[in-house]
Design an enzyme around this catalytic site. Structure first.
Site, PDB file in Angstrom:
ATOM      1  N   ASP A  37      52.336 -45.267  57.500  1.00 32.95           N
ATOM      2  CA  ASP A  37      52.347 -45.847  56.154  1.00 32.95           C
ATOM      3  C   ASP A  37      50.941 -46.011  55.597  1.00 32.95           C
ATOM      4  O   ASP A  37      49.965 -45.946  56.323  1.00 32.95           O
ATOM      5  CB  ASP A  37      53.013 -47.233  56.200  1.00 32.95           C
ATOM      6  CG  ASP A  37      54.521 -47.146  56.284  1.00 32.95           C
ATOM      7  OD1 ASP A  37      55.064 -46.068  56.004  1.00 32.95           O
ATOM      8  OD2 ASP A  37      55.140 -48.166  56.636  1.00 32.95           O
ATOM      9  N   LYS A  59      53.265 -45.823  51.500  1.00 33.13           N
ATOM     10  CA  LYS A  59      54.036 -46.621  50.554  1.00 33.13           C
ATOM     11  C   LYS A  59      53.084 -47.583  49.873  1.00 33.13           C
ATOM     12  O   LYS A  59      52.242 -48.161  50.529  1.00 33.13           O
ATOM     13  CB  LYS A  59      55.069 -47.467  51.294  1.00 33.13           C
ATOM     14  CG  LYS A  59      56.161 -46.687  51.947  1.00 33.13           C
ATOM     15  CD  LYS A  59      56.978 -47.639  52.783  1.00 33.13           C
ATOM     16  CE  LYS A  59      58.216 -46.974  53.331  1.00 33.13           C
ATOM     17  NZ  LYS A  59      58.998 -47.900  54.141  1.00 33.13           N
ATOM     18  N   MET A 172      53.809 -59.153  49.285  1.00 35.25           N
ATOM     19  CA  MET A 172      54.271 -58.327  48.153  1.00 35.25           C
ATOM     20  C   MET A 172      54.557 -59.185  46.917  1.00 35.25           C
ATOM     21  O   MET A 172      55.545 -58.958  46.217  1.00 35.25           O
ATOM     22  CB  MET A 172      55.540 -57.550  48.554  1.00 35.25           C
ATOM     23  CG  MET A 172      55.299 -56.569  49.690  1.00 35.25           C
ATOM     24  SD  MET A 172      56.749 -55.590  50.115  1.00 35.25           S
ATOM     25  CE  MET A 172      57.690 -56.736  51.095  1.00 35.25           C
TER      26      MET A 172
HETATM   27  N1  SAH Z   1      54.836 -55.545  58.199  1.00 35.43           N
HETATM   28  C1  SAH Z   1      53.707 -56.044  57.441  1.00 35.43           C
HETATM   29  C2  SAH Z   1      54.112 -56.470  56.040  1.00 35.43           C
HETATM   30  C3  SAH Z   1      54.668 -55.314  55.211  1.00 35.43           C
HETATM   31  S1  SAH Z   1      54.969 -55.785  53.556  1.00 35.43           S
HETATM   32  C4  SAH Z   1      53.062 -57.192  58.219  1.00 35.43           C
HETATM   33  O1  SAH Z   1      53.637 -57.704  59.189  1.00 35.43           O
HETATM   34  O2  SAH Z   1      51.929 -57.565  57.882  1.00 35.43           O
HETATM   35  C5  SAH Z   1      53.426 -55.344  52.800  1.00 35.43           C
HETATM   36  C6  SAH Z   1      52.711 -56.591  52.334  1.00 35.43           C
HETATM   37  O3  SAH Z   1      52.082 -57.221  53.431  1.00 35.43           O
HETATM   38  C7  SAH Z   1      51.605 -56.315  51.334  1.00 35.43           C
HETATM   39  O4  SAH Z   1      52.117 -56.207  50.025  1.00 35.43           O
HETATM   40  C8  SAH Z   1      50.763 -57.574  51.500  1.00 35.43           C
HETATM   41  O5  SAH Z   1      51.354 -58.661  50.828  1.00 35.43           O
HETATM   42  C9  SAH Z   1      50.888 -57.836  52.987  1.00 35.43           C
HETATM   43  N2  SAH Z   1      49.743 -57.274  53.754  1.00 35.43           N
HETATM   44  C10 SAH Z   1      49.804 -56.334  54.719  1.00 35.43           C
HETATM   45  N3  SAH Z   1      48.580 -56.120  55.246  1.00 35.43           N
HETATM   46  C11 SAH Z   1      47.735 -56.967  54.608  1.00 35.43           C
HETATM   47  C12 SAH Z   1      46.343 -57.236  54.715  1.00 35.43           C
HETATM   48  N4  SAH Z   1      45.559 -56.596  55.594  1.00 35.43           N
HETATM   49  N5  SAH Z   1      45.816 -58.176  53.886  1.00 35.43           N
HETATM   50  C13 SAH Z   1      46.584 -58.846  53.023  1.00 35.43           C
HETATM   51  N6  SAH Z   1      47.900 -58.626  52.876  1.00 35.43           N
HETATM   52  C14 SAH Z   1      48.481 -57.711  53.660  1.00 35.43           C
END
Ligand code: SAH
Length: 259
Positions: A37, A59, A172
């Protein structure tokens, strides 16, 4: 067709590649195919064998570059022709990002799979920004919710969430920030509740904005928020200056990834 391979659903953590698990590292080194991704740090891919096929199904928030059905089809197709197929996802594979749906599709096809949990941005990402998700004096629990819900699905009940104690972490949520702030305030959350936005947690370009729920929207509009970003509402945000740190770069991890 008989399924030859196994699909590994692997969490890549929030960004800093030294936050990957040993098992994730192993999977990537053994991979014949990696389907990854947009939120995955591309430096991780340098650990893959030279003949590994790398497929970007990147995505972005609320928009799928490759439709989910096609990702599912890719997983099935590659499991039929390759031994180790790695499905690499940002953070933890079961914290949003539709990991469970992908595994359901593997189960339907009788494909062997394994899940390798990762550090979720919602917990580890906050830690990198100096925000502990719980603290005995400030939060005895936390809620991780999505700010973006599928059309036709039940929408998030923000007013209900406003009444809960504990830290509220919203993933998100940036596109929906005006609505989220308004609803939390309407639901009775005090405008003085500490709030933060953490951008690109654990990456080189990590940024953090701290304020209160009442000023969050205006501050965010001034600050030019870039994704990926987390919204945090709760008293633990008070600790963010005191508990900030500069993460050490683990040279051995990074030099291996560049070789
Ligand atoms: N599976 C992922 C989340 C997927 S949804 C997890 O556990 O982190 C994607 C959302 O995660 C993004 O829109 C943002 O809100 C958050 N996100 C993922 N990585 C991030 C990062 N390094 N810094 C800030 N927000 C993050």
């Amino acid at each position: 067709m008989k399924n030859l391979g196994k699909v590994w659903l692997v969490g890549a953590g929030p960004g800093d590649i030294s936050l990957l698990t040993l098992k994730a590292h192993y999977c990537i080194q053994q991979a014949d195919v990696i389907i990854y991704d947009r939120l995955v740090n591309p430096n991780i891919l340098a650990w893959a064998p030279t003949n590994c096929t790398l497929i970007n199904v990147g995505k972005s928030s609320g928009y799928h570059c490759v439709p989910q059905e096609e990702i599912n089809a890719l997983l099935i197709r590659h499991a039929q022709t390759h031994r180790n197929v790695v499905r690499l996802k940002g953070g933890d594979p079961y914290v949003f990002g539709r990991g469970a749906e992908e595994v359901e599709c593997l189960v339907d096809e009788g494909i062997t799979f394994e899940v390798v949990p990762g550090i979720s941005s919602a917990i580890g990402g906050l830690a990198y920004a100096g925000i502990p998700v719980t603290h005995r004096d400030f939060a005895s629990g936390f809620h991780v919710v999505t700010g973006h819900t599928r059309e036709g699905n039940q929408q998030q009940d923000w007013r209900q969430l406003a009444r809960l104690n504990g830290t509220l972490v919203i993933v998100m949520g940036i596109a929906n920030l005006p609505f989220i702030c308004e609803e939390l305030l309407m639901g009775g959350k005090s405008p003085n509740t500490p709030a933060a936005i953490v951008m690109s947690a654990s990456r080189d370009n990590q940024r953090r904005l701290t304020c209160t729920l009442g000023t969050l929207l205006a501050k965010a509009q001034e600050a030019n928020i870039a994704p990926p970003a987390l919204i945090v509402v709760g008293d633990v945000v008070r600790l963010s200056d005191r508990l900030s740190f500069i993460p050490q770069v683990i040279d051995s991890v990074y030099s291996e990834s560049r070789s």
